[in-house]
Design a protein around this motif. Structure first.
Motif, PDB file in Angstrom:
ATOM      1  N   LEU A  13      44.357  -4.936  42.136  1.00 30.54           N
ATOM      2  CA  LEU A  13      42.906  -4.939  41.953  1.00 30.54           C
ATOM      3  C   LEU A  13      42.180  -4.724  43.280  1.00 30.54           C
ATOM      4  O   LEU A  13      41.064  -4.242  43.316  1.00 30.54           O
ATOM      5  N   GLN A  18      41.553  -2.732  46.337  1.00 33.76           N
ATOM      6  CA  GLN A  18      41.765  -1.332  46.719  1.00 33.76           C
ATOM      7  C   GLN A  18      40.815  -0.941  47.849  1.00 33.76           C
ATOM      8  O   GLN A  18      39.791  -1.600  48.070  1.00 33.76           O
ATOM      9  N   GLU A  49      47.097  -2.781  38.069  1.00 29.30           N
ATOM     10  CA  GLU A  49      45.721  -2.307  37.950  1.00 29.30           C
ATOM     11  C   GLU A  49      45.424  -1.128  38.880  1.00 29.30           C
ATOM     12  O   GLU A  49      44.267  -0.756  39.082  1.00 29.30           O
ATOM     13  N   PRO A  93      45.081   2.782  40.025  1.00 34.20           N
ATOM     14  CA  PRO A  93      44.779   3.998  39.260  1.00 34.20           C
ATOM     15  C   PRO A  93      46.069   4.768  38.955  1.00 34.20           C
ATOM     16  O   PRO A  93      47.035   4.683  39.724  1.00 34.20           O
ATOM     17  N   ASP A 146      43.587   9.951  38.090  1.00 31.75           N
ATOM     18  CA  ASP A 146      42.763   8.928  38.729  1.00 31.75           C
ATOM     19  C   ASP A 146      43.337   8.547  40.098  1.00 31.75           C
ATOM     20  O   ASP A 146      42.613   8.323  41.059  1.00 31.75           O
ATOM     21  N   ALA A 163      41.481   8.915  43.583  1.00 31.53           N
ATOM     22  CA  ALA A 163      41.288   7.707  44.387  1.00 31.53           C
ATOM     23  C   ALA A 163      41.815   7.930  45.808  1.00 31.53           C
ATOM     24  O   ALA A 163      41.114   7.676  46.794  1.00 31.53           O
ATOM     25  N   HIS A 177      39.673  10.069  47.958  1.00 31.95           N
ATOM     26  CA  HIS A 177      38.518   9.345  48.490  1.00 31.95           C
ATOM     27  C   HIS A 177      38.929   8.351  49.583  1.00 31.95           C
ATOM     28  O   HIS A 177      38.287   8.261  50.628  1.00 31.95           O
ATOM     29  N   TRP A 178      40.002   7.632  49.336  1.00 29.63           N
ATOM     30  CA  TRP A 178      40.446   6.615  50.299  1.00 29.63           C
ATOM     31  C   TRP A 178      40.736   7.237  51.665  1.00 29.63           C
ATOM     32  O   TRP A 178      40.523   6.610  52.701  1.00 29.63           O
ATOM     33  N   SER A 207      35.277   6.619  37.970  1.00 29.30           N
ATOM     34  CA  SER A 207      35.996   6.030  36.831  1.00 29.30           C
ATOM     35  C   SER A 207      37.294   5.347  37.256  1.00 29.30           C
ATOM     36  O   SER A 207      37.819   4.501  36.547  1.00 29.30           O
ATOM     37  N   TRP A 208      37.816   5.717  38.429  1.00 28.39           N
ATOM     38  CA  TRP A 208      39.097   5.122  38.818  1.00 28.39           C
ATOM     39  C   TRP A 208      38.953   3.761  39.464  1.00 28.39           C
ATOM     40  O   TRP A 208      39.939   3.100  39.772  1.00 28.39           O
ATOM     41  N   PRO A 263      38.819  -0.080  39.799  1.00 32.41           N
ATOM     42  CA  PRO A 263      39.541  -0.994  38.903  1.00 32.41           C
ATOM     43  C   PRO A 263      38.623  -1.912  38.085  1.00 32.41           C
ATOM     44  O   PRO A 263      37.535  -2.252  38.530  1.00 32.41           O
ATOM     45  N   VAL A 264      39.085  -2.262  36.905  1.00 34.07           N
ATOM     46  CA  VAL A 264      38.411  -3.273  36.086  1.00 34.07           C
ATOM     47  C   VAL A 264      39.432  -4.345  35.724  1.00 34.07           C
ATOM     48  O   VAL A 264      40.633  -4.101  35.730  1.00 34.07           O
ATOM     49  N   THR A 265      38.940  -5.531  35.402  1.00 31.40           N
ATOM     50  CA  THR A 265      39.849  -6.638  35.091  1.00 31.40           C
ATOM     51  C   THR A 265      40.110  -6.738  33.593  1.00 31.40           C
ATOM     52  O   THR A 265      41.066  -7.366  33.160  1.00 31.40           O
ATOM     53  N   HIS A 298      40.344  -4.421  30.016  1.00 30.59           N
ATOM     54  CA  HIS A 298      40.437  -3.031  29.557  1.00 30.59           C
ATOM     55  C   HIS A 298      40.000  -2.887  28.109  1.00 30.59           C
ATOM     56  O   HIS A 298      40.086  -3.811  27.350  1.00 30.59           O
TER      57      HIS A 298
END
Ligand code: SF4
Lengths: 471, 200
Positions: A117, A119, A248, A250, A254, A258, A261-262, B193-194, B196-198, B200
């Motif tokens: 989570l 990132q 979690e 990507p 995705d 990601a 961008h990173w 959109s990439w 993260p979410v906790t 889903h």
């Protein structure tokens, strides 16, 4: 003019800015634990508000939880109430929670990265000062108070004045046996506990780039110990490799988007920091604290300092008081200081790499007969991984106590406490008076020093241990 | 947060200076997990003394506290403000407040009205001579009033403009931010959109 890493991340999160007002920052991830959240939820209820983004919020239980008998009801009523309250609040407001007994439970700053989570380029907050740990991934991460927890729950934003920027460049290579913990303890002693006040600090340079993610987390974790608002490290291949494949993280297209961008999240060559510090890693050695704040440290090979040698009057008085509390005599070699308890764990040094390092040193040896070694994994996953690798057996055979996951003796909110006058060598981050139990005396140390100290019973490094006989 | 324009309530003369947050609410009362119920810890050390002002029936229902200088010094605990509010206080009048206490009060909706030391002295004398008398704190006109006739007390008080505006509008920090909800919603639309979410 170019921008620094932290400025880039900050700019990406400004929802609203107005002359003379703090910026309104969007928060990507809000971590919650049982101690600092109850009044925030109560505030929401009193105002009839809901949690704006439960999908950007994660709760766990760590500060209060027992590391023994964790399948039984928590004995201490206050701890039990806090834990029960968090469970009720999470259920009522629809927040994902990893309670005691859950396979993802653990210290909040360990489970964020572990789940993938945490990132690069995110804003992460938690009602806990060591939220700075997550900065290791190139995120802006910092601790907040309970009113701010309520603010984030209700709005997913925070009002924040833009901090100043600082670069800490660490050149050279850390010598064999010298760790990220020694690096950050050295830095804090050199700059003082207020040295980072008002800054977001970027750690950079070859010695930082050479660190594993675990090592980088140890450094960023202790940013708060020298007063910084947050600490961060530019993401690189080491970072991406750590994240890839985590639950979690990507996936597929995705992931590619990601990473692209990173990769842009680095300080521009022509960016200017408000302040810069340069250190040389190659001169560093194992480092330990002798006093009652993390800035009162010395090389393990050194001696307890004489307060009379401090030029600054406040430092002198501080040192006198610290030595009295710590029951130490000026001039005593640090290596002669006897330790009753060794604690390996916490969000500073409770990850799998730390336990492997400790087990490596302990293997085939035994814990000193007058010393207790407490090994507390930072999360249930770390515990399971360690057991898969047989590390628990190594610890137990050496005479150590192998425990369940949580903050444990880092702050002694659960039964894992020092007794008055007891002395510890601890891999945690705070050596304040009474932090690990009323009257307890704490020496902050690295994992190798903790392990070697457990074997010899006095502050030691692995180099002090006799070689193991070939069997 | 409720709007505060003007409040008239029983005045409580607390003839003490340097009332720190440990005296307002001792640490042992901080264990509660709610934002309510802290009235039991309010001035706990003094409540056992029958001569303490809040133990006198005429003052027990007080809602305007009149205290000496340097009210609210010490620890930053937000509970000190909650305890006063939970008891029923809407305003505290003092010649000088500790900064953090003043800040916490503004956030929570308790009016911290700073007046001249002489005004406090006169209010004390009046409230002690007339137990149960009321004091008015008018935020609109920034005045405190008590008594009637030639001896009536009326004077202005200090409170910073921003805090006064928020209290008059009944806006806490969360309320102010929610007034920018459109900006937040707009920002959310542009998030990749990439991220993260906790859930889903
Ligand atoms: S391990 Fe220690 S420093 Fe880390 S979150 Fe827990 S109590 Fe805080």
């Amino acid at each position: 003019m170019g921008r620094t890493l932290s400025e880039k991340v900050w700019d990406e999160h400004v929802v609203r800015s107005a002359e003379g007002e703090p910026d309104l920052l969007f928060i990507d991830l809000h971590l919650i634990h049982e101690v600092t959240s109850p009044q925030a939820f109560d505030g929401l209820r009193l105002a009839g508000r809901s949690v704006r983004r439960p999908d950007l919020t994660l709760a766990t239980e760590d500060h209060n939880v027992p590391t023994l008998d964790w399948d039984k009801p928590i004995a201490d009523p206050v701890s039990r109430t806090q834990v029960d309250t968090l469970r009720r609040n999470a259920a009522e407001f629809g927040i994902r929670s990893h309670p005691l007994g859950d396979v993802e439970q653990g210290i909040v700053h360990i489970i964020g990265p572990q789940l993938g989570l945490t990132q690069p380029g995110m804003t992460i907050v938690c009602g806990d000062s060591h939220t700075s740990t997550h900065g290791a991934f190139g995120a802006i991460a910092f601790g907040i108070g309970t009113s701010e927890v309520e603010h984030v729950l209700a709005t997913q934003t925070l009002m924040q004045a833009r901090p100043k920027t600082m670069a800490v460049t660490v050149n050279g290579t850390l010598p064999e046996g010298v760790t990220a913990k020694d690096l950050v303890l050295t830095l804090i002693t050199q700059t003082g506990t207020g040295g980072g006040q008002g800054y977001i600090v970027e750690y950079r340079g070859p010695a930082i780039e050479a660190l594993s993610m675990e090592g980088r987390m140890t450094v960023c974790n202790m940013s708060i110990e020298w007063g910084a608002k947050a600490g961060l490290i530019a993401p690189d291949q080491t970072t991406f490799d750590y994240i890839e494949g985590r639950p979690e993280a990507p996936k597929g297209a995705d992931w590619d988007a990601a990473v692209e961008h990173w990769m842009s999240l680095t300080t521009d060559d022509d960016a200017v920091f408000d302040q810069e510090i340069v250190l040389d890693a190659s001169t560093m050695t194992p480092f330990v604290t002798w006093g009652t704040n993390p800035g009162q440290g010395v090389q393990l090979g050194g001696v307890v300092p004489d307060p009379a040698d401090f030029e600054d009057a406040d430092d002198r008085i501080g040192a006198e008081k610290a030595l009295e509390y710590m029951a130490l005599e000026a001039g005593t070699p640090m290596r002669e200081v006897r330790v009753d308890t060794v604690f390996v764990g916490s969000c500073t040094n409770g990850r799998i790499e730390d336990l492997r390092l400790a087990a490596d040193i302990i293997k085939g040896r035994t814990v000193d007969k007058d010393t207790r070694l407490l090994v507390v994994p930072g999360s249930v996953r770390v515990r399971m991984q360690a057991e898969d690798e047989g590390l628990d057996v190594i610890f137990k055979e050496a005479g150590a106590e192998w425990r369940g996951a949580g903050c444990s003796m880092c702050l002694g909110m659960n039964p894992d406490q020092l007794t008055p006058g007891e002395r510890s060598a601890s891999t945690s981050n705070r050596n304040f008076e009474g932090r690990q139990g009323k009257g307890g005396r704490t020496h902050l140390v690295s994992v190798p020093v903790a392990a070697a100290t457990a074997v010899r019973g006095t502050l030691s490094s692995p180099a002090d241990l006799p070689a193991l006989k070939e069997i | 947060m409720d709007k505060f324009t003007s409040h008239t309530g029983i005045g409580v003369p607390l003839r003490r200076s340097n009332v720190d947050t440990d005296q307002i609410i001792p640490a042992v009362y901080l264990k509660r997990v709610t934002r309510t119920g802290f009235e039991d810890g309010l001035f706990a050390a003094w409540r056992g003394d029958s001569s303490f002002v809040l133990n006198k029936p005429e003052y027990a229902a007080g809602s305007v506290l009149v205290a000496g200088p340097d009210f609210g010094t010490g620890s930053s605990r937000e509970h000190a403000v909650w305890a006063l509010q939970n008891y029923g206080f809407r305003a505290v009048i003092s010649p000088r407040f500790a900064d953090i206490f003043r800040g916490n009060s503004g956030k929570a909706g308790l009016v911290a009205a700073q007046v001249d030391e002489k005004v406090v002295q006169r209010l004390w004398d009046y409230l002690e001579a007339t137990p149960g008398a009321t004091v008015t704190v008018d935020l609109e006109s920034r005045t405190v009033k008590a008594g009637e006739g030639p001896d009536a007390i009326e004077d202005s008080f200090d409170i910073d403009d921003y805090t006064r505006w928020r209290l008059l509008e009944g806006l806490d920090d969360v309320g102010i931010t929610l007034s920018h909800e459109d900006d937040i919603a707009e920002f959310e639309k542009s998030r990749p959109s990439w991220k993260p979410v906790t859930i889903h």
